[in-house]
Each structure stands twice: as C-alpha cells, then as structure tokens.
Design a protein around this motif. Structure first.
Motif: not given
Length: 231
Positions: A18, A21, A24-25
């Motif tokens: 998480e 992720a 990456e955003r």
C-alpha cells in the motif's frame, strides 16, 4: 523567498504494497504536465511516513536476491518484493520508520547526491537527539547511517526527471533477527543495529517521528502541510 512546501502524509502501520501504491500516485502527480494537477508553485512533493505492518525483504536495481533466496525468505513468512530503488537487498518490518520522499529536487534546489546526503543528515540528527552522538554517514560504497560498524539506517532512492522516490528506513525497535537471513545491502563484515538496541530501552516509531520531522524541516529548509492519511 518563500520556503518550498512538502505534503506530510503520516500512514501509521501499513502493508508495504500500500505504501508503494501511494508512492506511485504521488509520482504520477509530480510527473504530470504543468496545469494538469492541483500543485501550487511552492509545492515540492510529499513525505510519506509509515511503519511496515509485516516483514518484507526488498531488492533494488542492483538485484541482491536469487530465486532460491526468494523462496527461502518467503518460507520464513516474509513478503519479498523487487523495487526500483538503488542498492541491493534489505529488510523492512515492524519497529522501523519508513520515509518515502517523493520530491521534485528542482523545487528544492538540490542535486541527487545532495538529497541522499540530506537524508543521511536527518537520520544522524535523530540519533543525536536520542542521545547517540556517534552516528555518522560513511563514504561510498557505504550509504546510510552507522554507529561504528553497525548500520542503523538504510538509504535507497530512485530518481527520474529530477523526481525522487523511496528514501530511508530507520531501525527503531526492529527485530534484528530478520537481517540475519540476508547480507543487508550486500555489505559483508558489517552489522545492523537499532535505536532500541543501542539505547537499551524500547524506542517506538511514534517517538522518533517528531525529531525526524524537525531534522527534515531544518535540513531541507521546507514547511509542511499535513495531509489526511488515506488508510
């Protein structure tokens, strides 16, 4: 001149996947064309802070884990992930402060090597504020922060188009036994330690975050804007 602004995102305990992720955003947000994202001119990016929820071994761009080693580590109950950061294999787990700094170095007026040295300086300062005055960075090929021959903080970053990701892992109360199953960062003949081990008392991640933020703000000459944790 206005100080650059960094979004502070405190994530508490979080699965490593998480964290990646969310990183990456933020990378997509910083890499977007001007005007396509709601970033002010002063915003330099985000500082993502968390404590890993479970044990995970990661390898960097230089590799560090064979398929056989990967299977052995997974059999121990750990997650194994390849990442895009520099360096070789290391361990992340509960009791460790993970700081992923997703930053546009141009907005901070920094080069990549200066950024790495600044992360090291932040970890050294935290050690000093905790009463450990022997912490230091070492010249290449040694990265991170050391207390004698024992590494207390690992550093591995990624940089593309002047935008960095990943960052540092500071051992607060980490179970150091996990490191015995690998050669951390590929360095033979050196050890790993933690703040708890050195101070002979329990040092939590929550205890370390305030001095770390103080050191980061002073080193990077920035201001923070807190952002609600998505978890």
């Amino acid at each position: 001149m206005l100080q650059p602004v960094v979004r502070l995102v405190r994530l508490n305990r979080l699965p490593y996947a998480e964290l990646l992720a969310l990183q990456e955003r933020w990378l997509r947000r910083l890499q977007a064309e001007p005007g396509s994202e709601a970033l002010s001119a002063a915003e330099a990016g985000a500082l993502l802070l968390c404590e890993p929820a479970g044990p995970v071994y990661t390898s960097g761009l230089r590799g560090g884990l064979t398929p056989e080693e990967t299977a052995r580590l997974r059999a121990l109950g750990a997650e194994v992930r390849a990442t895009g950061r520099g360096g070789l294999a290391t361990f992340h787990g509960p009791g460790q402060l993970l700081c992923h700094s997703v930053l546009d170095l141009r907005r901070l007026g920094l080069r990549l090597r200066t950024h790495v040295a600044a992360l090291e300086s932040c970890a050294v300062r935290v050690c000093e504020l905790q009463g450990l005055h022997g912490a230091r960075a070492r010249p290449p090929p040694y990265t991170g922060v050391w207390l004698g021959e024992r590494k207390v903080c690992a550093i591995g970053v990624r940089c593309g188009r002047h935008i960095t990701s990943h960052g540092l892992a500071l051992n607060c109360s980490t179970d150091l036994v996990w490191f015995e199953h690998i050669v951390p960062c590929g360095l033979v003949g050196t050890g790993v330690t933690s703040l708890s081990e050195e101070l002979q008392r329990h040092v939590s991640v929550d205890e370390v975050i305030p001095p770390f933020l103080e050191a980061f703000r002073e080193t990077y000459k920035c201001t923070f804007i807190s952002e609600d944790s998505p978890n």
